[in-house]
Design a protein around this motif. Structure first.
Motif, PDB file in Angstrom:
ATOM      1  N   LEU A  77       0.857  -1.173   0.000  1.00 40.78           N
ATOM      2  CA  LEU A  77       0.000   0.000   0.000  1.00 40.78           C
ATOM      3  C   LEU A  77       0.897   1.228   0.000  1.00 40.78           C
ATOM      4  N   ASP A  78       0.784   2.033  -1.043  1.00 42.21           N
ATOM      5  CA  ASP A  78       1.616   3.222  -1.180  1.00 42.21           C
ATOM      6  C   ASP A  78       0.734   4.449  -1.058  1.00 42.21           C
ATOM      7  N   LEU A  79       1.007   5.263  -0.054  1.00 41.18           N
ATOM      8  CA  LEU A  79       0.210   6.456   0.163  1.00 41.18           C
ATOM      9  C   LEU A  79       0.671   7.531  -0.805  1.00 41.18           C
ATOM     10  N   GLY A  80       0.250   7.402  -2.056  1.00 37.63           N
ATOM     11  CA  GLY A  80       0.587   8.374  -3.079  1.00 37.63           C
ATOM     12  C   GLY A  80       0.960   7.769  -4.414  1.00 37.63           C
ATOM     13  N   ASP A 136       1.062  -6.302   3.326  1.00 37.19           N
ATOM     14  CA  ASP A 136       2.381  -6.680   3.845  1.00 37.19           C
ATOM     15  C   ASP A 136       3.245  -5.474   4.178  1.00 37.19           C
ATOM     16  N   CYS A 137       3.145  -4.420   3.374  1.00 38.28           N
ATOM     17  CA  CYS A 137       4.038  -3.284   3.538  1.00 38.28           C
ATOM     18  C   CYS A 137       3.325  -1.996   3.133  1.00 38.28           C
ATOM     19  N   ILE A 138       3.520  -0.941   3.915  1.00 38.15           N
ATOM     20  CA  ILE A 138       2.978   0.380   3.604  1.00 38.15           C
ATOM     21  C   ILE A 138       4.135   1.348   3.421  1.00 38.15           C
ATOM     22  N   LEU A 139       4.080   2.124   2.335  1.00 40.11           N
ATOM     23  CA  LEU A 139       5.099   3.132   2.049  1.00 40.11           C
ATOM     24  C   LEU A 139       4.454   4.510   2.066  1.00 40.11           C
TER      25      LEU A 139
END
Length: 417
Positions: A77-80, A136-139
């Motif tokens: 999940l990428d915030l942007g 799994d991962c947030i950026l």
């Protein structure tokens, strides 16, 4: 570019940020400036070459991807924005519709399409449209600071919710070195530039703990914030405090300019790393899909059965196509003149489909109810059209699908209406 004071309400702040970043998405950034900012905060020349030039916006304050260690098959999940391997999924969330549209076009240029890479407009101050314990991962790269304080807290709590047990959060952000005076905190240009909304270190730590991240690691990265003011030293000029091996022509910053002086005196860039520690022993393999219906976020028109019936009965209209995306259930009857393109094969045949229908004004998709396969194929096609910059054709969905089709005289095959 932007002048004024920070709005007094949280909604006003969010609206101002969206407006500013929508303008940036439309206007773009000077290549030299954008590359200078990216390199100042840890991106290599090789990394910059691997993505479309339009993705370089000069808005970063770090490189979370480098530290995230994203593995094949993970949900990110990428915030942007978004980046992922061929067997995983990347979900990009952004508050600005223009930023989302730009990200979708850039993904198309790289050959990425939903559901592997999905961009959704969403208010980051509200509950995220992502399933619990599914990521799994947030950026996050210089995004959290743009939210009002209550929004920062809400977003971090949402990050904890959507992470799987053991999932990780990697954030690059700006942190205030000291209490910012009101003259800076009220400066809208400085807020859009991630300075005025910056928390102090202990405030940020407290929000992380409140969200559930009890052992977050904060590392000062030492990026030169003054790089935001220009593309870097002009050829032959004196070196900056963070000299580059390249020579740049001075350019206008993507971000609005502020008059608060040397940015490095007030704030510093940090990278924050945290994991979701949970007593839940449920296997990550049993985690739910992060997005239940990704296609709902993609634009497409809807036509009623009456509108489609009128098209079929109009002898002067031929600028449409009706696409039945069902599989074996098509034999039970189908809308007259419809042609079959199976949903399970549609994404892989978009090029061929476009060759046949790219000049058709309205391409109308349906399945049994048009809530699943029909809507999904319409989203794929519209995303393909947008990526190519094609406004001649348009994806539409037949509301109610075949089950809602009430015109027995406009049916081919076995009729169960």
């Amino acid at each position: 570019m932007l002048a004024g004071t920070v709005p007094p309400t949280d909604e006003g702040v969010v609206s101002a940020v969206c407006d500013a970043y929508s303008s940036i998405a439309k206007e773009g950034a000077h290549t030299a400036y954008a590359e200078a900012v990216a390199e100042a905060f840890g991106y290599t020349a090789e990394q910059l070459k691997s993505i479309p030039a339009e993705s370089h916006m000069g808005l970063s304050c770090g490189n979370p991807v480098a530290m995230a260690s994203v593995k094949e098959g993970e949900t990110v999940l990428d915030l942007g924005s978004g980046a992922v391997g061929p067997k995983g999924q990347a979900i990009g969330l952004d508050m600005s519709a223009d930023m989302v549209n730009l990200a979708r076009k850039n993904a198309f240029k790289q050959g990425n399409k939903p559901p592997q890479v999905v961009f959704i407009q969403a208010k980051l101050t509200q509950p995220l449209p992502v399933a619990t314990a599914s990521v799994d991962c947030i950026l996050s790269n210089c995004v959290i600071n743009l939210l009002p304080d209550a929004g920062k807290a809400a977003l971090l709590k949402e990050c904890y919710r959507v992470l799987k047990p053991g999932g990780r959060l990697v954030v690059d952000d700006i942190i205030a070195k000291k209490l910012l005076p009101d003259t800076i905190r009220s400066d809208l240009s400085a807020y859009i530039g991630c300075i005025s909304g910056a928390l102090q270190l202990e405030q940020y730590r407290a929000l992380m703990k409140l969200a559930g991240f009890t052992d977050a690691l904060f590392v000062e990265t030492g990026g030169d914030l003054e790089v935001y003011k220009s593309a870097g030293p002009t050829c032959g000029s004196a070196p900056s405090s963070n000299p580059s091996t390249k020579c740049y022509v001075a350019t206008t910053s993507t971000l609005p300019q502020t008059t608060i002086g040397n940015l490095n005196e007030w704030a510093v860039s940090y990278q924050i790393y945290a994991k979701k520690v949970s007593s839940d022993n449920e296997s990550a393999e049993k985690s739910p899909p992060a997005l239940d219906r990704w296609w709902d976020a993609y634009p497409k028109d809807h036509l009623t059965s009456g509108e489609v019936a009128s098209l079929l009965r109009d002898p002067d209209r031929s600028d449409y196509a009706i696409i039945d995306v069902r599989e074996n259930d098509r034999v039970g009857g189908h809308v007259v003149e419809s042609v079959q393109w199976r949903a399970d094969e549609f994404a892989g045949s978009l090029n061929k489909f476009y060759d046949e229908h790219g000049k058709t004004k309205q391409v109308i998709f349906y399945c049994g109810s048009s809530k699943g396969r029909g809507s999904r194929c319409a989203a794929w096609y519209q995303d393909y059209l947008n990526g190519k910059g094609d406004a001649e054709s348009k994806a539409c969905v037949l509301e109610g699908g075949y089950h809602g089709w009430n015109y027995p005289d406009l049916v081919d095959g076995a009729n169960s209406l």
